[in-house]
Design an enzyme around this catalytic site. Structure first.
Site, PDB file in Angstrom:
ATOM      1  N   ASP A 147       0.680  -1.108   0.092  1.00 49.74           N
ATOM      2  CA  ASP A 147      -0.043  -0.082  -0.012  1.00 49.74           C
ATOM      3  C   ASP A 147       0.693   1.270  -0.253  1.00 49.74           C
ATOM      4  OD1 ASP A 147      -2.439  -1.135  -0.079  1.00 49.74           O
ATOM      5  OD2 ASP A 147      -2.723  -1.058   2.089  1.00 49.74           O
ATOM      6  N   LYS A 171      -3.172   3.374  -2.970  1.00 52.13           N
ATOM      7  CA  LYS A 171      -4.824   4.029  -3.230  1.00 52.13           C
ATOM      8  C   LYS A 171      -4.530   5.217  -2.109  1.00 52.13           C
ATOM      9  CE  LYS A 171      -7.186   0.342  -2.380  1.00 52.13           C
ATOM     10  NZ  LYS A 171      -8.334  -0.742  -2.107  1.00 52.13           N
ATOM     11  N   MET A 174      -9.535   8.840   7.916  1.00 49.63           N
ATOM     12  CA  MET A 174      -9.746   9.386   6.459  1.00 49.63           C
ATOM     13  C   MET A 174     -10.619  10.575   6.550  1.00 49.63           C
ATOM     14  SD  MET A 174      -9.998   5.624   4.619  1.00 49.63           S
ATOM     15  CE  MET A 174     -11.309   5.151   6.111  1.00 49.63           C
TER      16      MET A 174
END
Length: 238
Positions: free
Chosen positions: A32, A54, A165
């Protein structure tokens, strides 16, 4: 064999011993964006390393493509590692990958990592639980405001919120909390790149953040990854 391995919050020394031992024998590693790139020191020279990171607005590989790569290399009888930031099943879509592998008859092994949800606040000396201030904490995603508003319905003085997030919805989140009767002086902290050399901590109150201009929120986005911490245990620092 396929392994889903947690890489921890960022500090290379927070890799577990079990994770390191698996990296040493891996033939293929899909990693990641938030994984510390120093993980390569544990790999064989001929290990295939594939960045499937991502980040907001930029996906090198979508989830379906990642699943297909895992299946492809698993069918080639490779030792495959899916290296994920934090720990595989906490906001990591780990179980989506498990299900894709199980559909072809492969059950991967899960190697838990140090979760950023608790380790990053701790790195800034902010406890998730402190008997003087709190009895519980809740971890929630902040990228979908509809889900956020559905789950966070009211203020609990002795509960902390750990919002993942949420940097790109920072102003809306603060406004939502104020509408839900969170006191204006409720402490809030933005914890950026915790456990790394670039870590940064911004401590304020909901009212102060609500009064910030657009420039502040744009600069906040540039500090991602960020954990937004809301709760009275921030006062444990005082």
């Amino acid at each position: 064999m396929v392994y889903l391995v947690g890489a921890g919050p960022g500090d290379i020394e927070l890799f577990t011993l079990k994770a390191i031992n698996i990296l040493k024998k891996a033939d293929v590693i899909l990693y990641d964006a938030l994984v510390n790139p120093e993980f390569t020191q544990f790999c064989k020279k001929d290990t295939i390393k594939i960045d499937v990171g991502k980040r907001k607005g930029k996906h090198l590989k979508n989830q379906e493509e990642i699943n297909e790569l895992l299946i492809k290399y698993a069918k080639m009888n490779k030792e495959v590692v899916r290296l994920k930031g934090g720990t595989p099943f906490v906001f990591g879509r780990g179980y989506e990958e498990v299900k894709a592998l199980k559909q072809i008859g492969i059950t991967p092994k899960i190697i838990s990592g140090v979760s950023s949800t608790t380790s990053v606040p701790e790195s800034f000396m902010i406890p998730s639980i402190d008997r003087s201030f709190s009895d519980s904490y809740r971890t929630i995603t902040g990228h979908d405001l509809n889900i956020f508003n559905e789950i966070i319905t009211s203020y609990h003085e002795r509960e902390n919120l750990i919002i993942m997030m949420g940097a790109h919805k920072a102003k809306q989140i603060v406004q939502s909390l104020l509408k839900k009767q969170f006191p204006k002086n409720t402490p809030i902290a933005y914890l950026s790149k915790g456990t790394t050399k670039d870590e940064k901590c911004i401590i304020s109150t909901l009212e102060e953040i609500n009064n910030k201009d657009d420039k502040f929120f744009e600069e906040l986005k540039n500090l991602t990854p960020i954990i937004t911490y809301v709760g009275n245990t921030i006062n444990a620092l005082k």
